[in-house]
Design a protein around this motif. Structure first.
Motif, mmCIF file in Angstrom:
data_model
loop_
_atom_site.group_PDB
_atom_site.id
_atom_site.type_symbol
_atom_site.label_atom_id
_atom_site.label_comp_id
_atom_site.label_asym_id
_atom_site.label_seq_id
_atom_site.Cartn_x
_atom_site.Cartn_y
_atom_site.Cartn_z
ATOM 1 N N ALA A 104 0.833 -1.202 0.000
ATOM 2 C CA ALA A 104 0.000 0.000 0.000
ATOM 3 C C ALA A 104 0.871 1.258 0.000
ATOM 4 N N ALA A 105 1.939 1.250 0.798
ATOM 5 C CA ALA A 105 2.840 2.405 0.854
ATOM 6 C C ALA A 105 3.534 2.616 -0.489
ATOM 7 N N ALA A 106 3.976 1.527 -1.116
ATOM 8 C CA ALA A 106 4.668 1.633 -2.408
ATOM 9 C C ALA A 106 3.730 2.134 -3.505
ATOM 10 N N GLY A 114 -2.677 2.429 -12.337
ATOM 11 C CA GLY A 114 -3.317 1.219 -12.810
ATOM 12 C C GLY A 114 -2.303 0.120 -13.044
ATOM 13 N N PRO A 115 -2.761 -0.989 -13.613
ATOM 14 C CA PRO A 115 -1.878 -2.135 -13.830
ATOM 15 C C PRO A 115 -0.644 -1.830 -14.688
ATOM 16 N N GLN A 116 -0.722 -0.812 -15.530
ATOM 17 C CA GLN A 116 0.423 -0.473 -16.369
ATOM 18 C C GLN A 116 1.595 0.064 -15.544
ATOM 19 N N ASP A 117 1.339 0.492 -14.299
ATOM 20 C CA ASP A 117 2.392 1.031 -13.425
ATOM 21 C C ASP A 117 2.962 -0.016 -12.470
ATOM 22 N N MET A 118 2.672 -1.281 -12.727
ATOM 23 C CA MET A 118 3.118 -2.345 -11.835
ATOM 24 C C MET A 118 4.647 -2.381 -11.705
ATOM 25 N N GLY A 119 5.353 -2.108 -12.788
ATOM 26 C CA GLY A 119 6.815 -2.112 -12.773
ATOM 27 C C GLY A 119 7.382 -1.091 -11.807
ATOM 28 N N LYS A 120 6.775 0.104 -11.754
ATOM 29 C CA LYS A 120 7.223 1.149 -10.826
ATOM 30 C C LYS A 120 7.097 0.679 -9.382
ATOM 31 N N VAL A 121 5.965 0.091 -9.071
ATOM 32 C CA VAL A 121 5.693 -0.356 -7.697
ATOM 33 C C VAL A 121 6.635 -1.499 -7.315
ATOM 34 N N MET A 122 6.812 -2.452 -8.216
ATOM 35 C CA MET A 122 7.698 -3.588 -7.933
ATOM 36 C C MET A 122 9.141 -3.123 -7.765
ATOM 37 N N VAL A 142 0.248 -6.631 -5.488
ATOM 38 C CA VAL A 142 0.395 -5.364 -6.221
ATOM 39 C C VAL A 142 -0.616 -5.306 -7.358
ATOM 40 N N LYS A 143 -0.742 -6.406 -8.098
ATOM 41 C CA LYS A 143 -1.688 -6.452 -9.211
ATOM 42 C C LYS A 143 -3.112 -6.222 -8.704
#
Length: 149
Positions: A104-106, A114-122, A142-143
């Motif tokens: 949640a913090a990340a 959205g899902p397209q930003d998954m790489g940033k969060v990971m 994350v997804k």
């Protein structure tokens, strides 16, 4: 004491105790470490050692599921014993609640929409959680968090 030094000391103790399972597993760890050092001409640090052990743990988990599916419980038991020894060298695992809090913090700090930003969060989570949480499960969290957003 560094992780490599701890592994070496544990190998000596296993030799003295004539613990063949532990000794064999520790020798596998040292062989993997030496292989990486020779291949890349580097001296591995604790983080790289943990990454090697984490990879070995993943291999053991995969082997256990394959052996159990194939009805080879004897081989699965050997892999489980090695898994227990390997897990002792990893830092304490985070609870599900702690992982959810980190996710949640990340998500909020990365500004993921959205899902397209998954790489940033990971990219934010991987250094924090590597070795302390199952990254496949973290990826799923994350997804799920990004599809809700």
């Amino acid at each position: 004491m560094g992780l490599k030094a701890q592994i070496t000391e544990d190998m000596k103790a296993a030799m003295r105790a004539k613990d063949s399972v532990k000794l064999g597993t520790i020798r596998l760890i040292t062989a993997a470490i030496k292989q990486k050092e020779v291949d890349e001409r580097i001296e591995v640090d604790d983080a790289q050692t943990q990454a090697i052990i984490e990879k070995m743990i993943k291999q053991r988990k995969d082997s256990i599921s394959q052996f159990e599916a194939g009805g080879r419980q004897d081989l699965a038991d050997i892999e489980k014993a090695e898994l227990a020894i390997l897990s002792a060298y990893m830092p304490a695992a985070l609870s599900d609640a702690e992982v959810a809090t980190e996710v949640a913090a990340a998500v909020s700090t990365s500004g993921a929409a959205g899902p397209q930003d998954m790489g940033k969060v990971m990219a934010i989570l991987k250094p924090k959680l590597a070795g302390r949480a199952d990254m496949t499960a973290v990826s799923g969290l994350v997804k799920a968090a990004l599809t809700k957003a």
